[in-house]
Design an enzyme around this catalytic site. Structure first.
Site, short mmCIF file in Angstrom:
data_model
loop_
_atom_site.label_atom_id
_atom_site.label_comp_id
_atom_site.label_asym_id
_atom_site.label_seq_id
_atom_site.Cartn_x
_atom_site.Cartn_y
_atom_site.Cartn_z
N ASN A 9 -74.88 20.27 -1.60
CA ASN A 9 -74.60 18.87 -1.89
C ASN A 9 -74.12 18.19 -0.62
OD1 ASN A 9 -73.83 16.41 -2.93
ND2 ASN A 9 -72.04 17.19 -4.02
N TRP A 10 -74.98 17.38 -0.04
CA TRP A 10 -74.66 16.74 1.24
C TRP A 10 -73.73 15.55 1.10
CZ3 TRP A 10 -80.17 16.61 3.92
CH2 TRP A 10 -80.58 17.94 4.15
N LYS A 11 -73.49 15.10 -0.11
CA LYS A 11 -72.62 13.95 -0.37
C LYS A 11 -73.07 12.75 0.47
CE LYS A 11 -69.06 17.13 -1.89
NZ LYS A 11 -67.63 17.43 -2.03
N HIS A 94 -70.42 15.02 -11.09
CA HIS A 94 -69.57 15.59 -10.04
C HIS A 94 -68.18 14.97 -10.12
CE1 HIS A 94 -68.02 16.59 -6.05
NE2 HIS A 94 -68.93 17.54 -6.02
N GLU A 166 -66.65 23.55 -10.75
CA GLU A 166 -65.98 23.17 -9.49
C GLU A 166 -64.52 22.83 -9.77
OE1 GLU A 166 -68.82 21.46 -6.26
OE2 GLU A 166 -68.41 19.92 -7.73
N GLY A 172 -63.20 20.73 -0.93
CA GLY A 172 -62.87 20.14 0.36
C GLY A 172 -61.44 20.38 0.83
N SER A 212 -65.24 24.78 -1.86
CA SER A 212 -65.00 25.42 -0.56
C SER A 212 -65.72 26.77 -0.43
CB SER A 212 -63.49 25.59 -0.30
OG SER A 212 -62.85 24.32 -0.29
N GLY A 233 -70.63 22.35 -0.64
CA GLY A 233 -70.40 21.04 -0.04
C GLY A 233 -70.55 21.08 1.46
N GLY A 234 -69.42 21.00 2.17
CA GLY A 234 -69.42 20.90 3.63
C GLY A 234 -70.22 21.96 4.34
#
Length: 248
Positions: A9-11, A94, A166, A172, A212, A233-234
């Site tokens: 998920n690149w947000k 989300h 999640e 994050g 994370s 995510g990141g």
């Protein structure tokens, strides 16, 4: 046997050029992956990323969509538009959508049904806050989410749903649920699906862990009985990092 699914998920990150560059770097790194590989770029990057993934094993997801077919909904994108583009998955519910845009479980349920009506597989997110975790109400809270989010589906639709657990406190933050915590909660989610649609359906539903996720945590998570993948995510923003997770 459920096939694992790992989605990035690149947000709200990456221009079109940056998104295509990552996909081009990613393709050779994940070509032998044993799991389903999905990337979730922003709306403006979907078309370019879809074209860049052509002929590869990488699938493309949108990060959200409206439940209506068309109309006066400024700034929104319809399921039919995504279907016409060949988008295979959509992330729904989300925690950031729930928190910042006040999305309700009822709206998420409408989106889930709309996704199936347009041959798009929903990745439905659920999860608890740190306060809820510490108060011991995690399973009850998530059950309330899931019972609304995926209500009213056919058994054929229900078994195709992907659920992403999640824990909000781990998104994050660098904190992560232990593999035992994650597996225990995911097992509780599966039991909710058993209540709703029966064991045969629940045994087919793929449930991811998100929060994370890193290359150095994925192996132990994927070794657990009920974790069927990850919503990353990141760590999905760089091809090298994401491929390290995909090739766990």
């Amino acid at each position: 046997m459920r096939k694992a699914i790992i989605a990035g998920n690149w947000k709200m990150n990456k221009t079109v050029d940056e998104a295509v560059k990552v996909v081009e770097e990613l393709k050779p790194l994940v070509k032998d992956a044993t799991c389903d590989v999905v990337v979730c770029p922003t709306f403006v990057c979907l078309d370019a990323v879809k074209k860049a993934t052509a002929g590869s094993n990488i699938k493309v997801a949108a990060q959200n969509m409206h439940f209506e077919e068309s109309g006066a909904f400024t700034g929104e994108v319809s399921p039919g538009m995504l279907e016409a583009m060949g988008i295979e998955y959509v992330v729904l519910g989300h925690s950031e959508r729930r928190e910042y845009f006040n999305e309700t479980d009822e709206a998420i349920n409408k989106k889930v049904k709309a996704a199936f009506a347009h041959n798009i597989t929903p990745i439905v997110c659920c999860g608890e806050t740190l306060e809820q975790r510490e108060s011991g109400v995690t399973n009850n809270f998530i059950a309330c989410q899931i019972k609304v989010d995926i209500a009213g589906l056919t058994k054929e639709q229900a078994e195709k749903v992907v659920i992403a657990y999640e824990p909000i406190w781990a998104i994050g933050t660098g904190k992560t649920a232990t593999k035992e915590q994650a597996n225990e909660t995911i097992l509780a989610i599966r039991n909710v699906v058993v209540e709703m649609y029966g064991k045969e359906v629940a045994d087919k539903v793929r449930i991811q862990y998100g929060g994370s996720v890193k290359p150095n945590t994925i192996t132990e998570q994927m070794a657990m009985s009920d974790i069927d993948g990850a919503l990353v995510g990141g760590a999905s923003l760089k091809a090298e990092d994401f491929s390290g997770i995909v090739n766990y």
